[in-house]
Design an enzyme around this catalytic site. Sequence first.
Site, PDB file in Angstrom:
ATOM      1  N   TYR A 263      88.322 -26.674  64.956  1.00  0.00           N
ATOM      2  CA  TYR A 263      86.725 -26.531  64.820  1.00  0.00           C
ATOM      3  C   TYR A 263      86.157 -26.840  63.396  1.00  0.00           C
ATOM      4  CZ  TYR A 263      82.747 -23.430  64.181  1.00  0.00           C
ATOM      5  OH  TYR A 263      81.611 -22.807  63.940  1.00  0.00           O
ATOM      6  N   ASP A 298      84.662 -23.906  73.583  1.00  0.00           N
ATOM      7  CA  ASP A 298      83.256 -23.612  73.984  1.00  0.00           C
ATOM      8  C   ASP A 298      81.998 -24.495  73.083  1.00  0.00           C
ATOM      9  OD1 ASP A 298      82.249 -21.521  71.677  1.00  0.00           O
ATOM     10  OD2 ASP A 298      84.530 -21.255  72.145  1.00  0.00           O
ATOM     11  N   LYS A 370      89.239 -16.723  76.520  1.00  0.00           N
ATOM     12  CA  LYS A 370      87.951 -16.192  76.120  1.00  0.00           C
ATOM     13  C   LYS A 370      86.800 -17.111  76.627  1.00  0.00           C
ATOM     14  CE  LYS A 370      86.109 -17.812  72.334  1.00  0.00           C
ATOM     15  NZ  LYS A 370      85.638 -18.212  71.106  1.00  0.00           N
TER      16      LYS A 370
END
Length: 520
Positions: A263, A298, A370
């Site tokens: 990330y 995501d 998640k």
Amino acid sequence: MKTETKLYLSKAKINRARTLATKIAKPVQGYINNHTTVTVERATLRVLGADGVDARGVPVANIAVNTLEQKLGSGAAAYYVNALLTEKKTPAKLNAAIAGGLNITTLKQANFKDIRKKAAEQVTAFEKKVAANVMYRNAKLREYRKNIKSPLLYLIVATGNIYEDVKQATAAAEQGADVIAVIRTTAQSLLDYVPYGATTEGVGGTYATQENFRIMRTALDEVIKKQKRYIRLVNYCSGLCMPEIAVMGAVERLDMMLNDSMYGILFRDINMYRTFVDQRFSRMINALADITINTGEDNYLTTADAYEKAYTVLASQFINERFALDSGLAPRLIGLGHAFEMDPTIRNGFLLELAQAQMAREIFPECPLKYMPPTKFMTGDIFRGYVMNAMFNFVSAATGQSIHLLGMLTEAIQTPFMQDRYLAVKNAEYVMNTIADFRKEVTFPRNGIITCRAKEVLNQAVSFLNKVNKMGMFNAIQKGLFADIKRAKKGGKGLDGVAEKNQDYWNPVEEMLKKKLKLD
């Protein structure tokens, strides 16, 4: 978690994907093993007792590590513990001396046997504190096990003021949220130090500090007593201080932490070498503290198309799983991320979302997935947004997701109002209750849209992983294979804080973690 197979996915291809992920991770892990960073060393000192700031607000851990200069490759632990011995000070008094200008690298060296013994005492104290936190959490989960929902309803607070956050978090928990995530202030991930104390001036979120963690944990513990239901606390250990924030979270009994292997590289332009070293150490701390990590796949769908690049999400989940396992995290602690982000104008988009979610559930049956709500295609039309969130809630319940981040009316438009949170909880509760056993009732045609889409994405992911394996992880990131974002190997922030370990490198915290987690 037992998951019924409905998609007829090839076990051989799933195994092939995991084999490729292992091959991809191996050379990266080799680099990690031979390097340290300034924040790994600062995290080590925090475990050993370093705390506080000087008159300018510079953390003691930063001051101590900055004095190492070219000695970073030897590690900071020996210098700090030696100072405890030679200066005959407690950690608190030594921290005050360092804040006042003491250079721990210039002191006379004590016997290394004595340094090891003293370090063991400090590490053991930390280990006992963390173990007590784990025992307390588990005891509460057992006590209130009848009130644990699935999926867990996850809500965010983001006022910028920790005391206002407490009010909103308390309200959200009392309205039905199971997980409270305190959004971090804008760009804190780019700070190469951790701010100190309680803060009230964050923008778009609140500073992640140990005192803020303590304040929120204390507040949620009060709600737990009233609600007879365990409320989980989440914060971020991504960015340039991943290991340090992981240590703080372990001490203050956080339950989940945002912790992704890529990330920071992709979305915050933090140097890839720095990030991979930092994520390993931070995840070992998370594992010791029994903290569930949340990965960030995501986010890929905010920059890449959810239909065309769905396979990159799955491929990254395989890679994140491998790096997490290599850091000592059990599958039950690996909260792999994905999202409901299909363009709502695509025909049968709902079926495609269902395929993606069911596929993730079947491939990673032991992981607490998640699931993130729609944000990319949210507009000012709150009525359409409410329908999109209801469909998202349906997919989550129908596919057995574990951690469900609630979508809100004003998501991606502004910081959500308290009323938005209330409506988000009620929407989810209604949908999930009214289709409670839908998952048990439904099957998918072997050659239907859902099963064919899942097989297509798995096939694409295997091909993609094969490509990444051939060119190497660092080259793949540099060429923009993930999230359509290119990052240079020597670019980004923080590379100057990476050092190759010397032959005399010593880190008693790392030694403890590897032994405790049974890592090589």
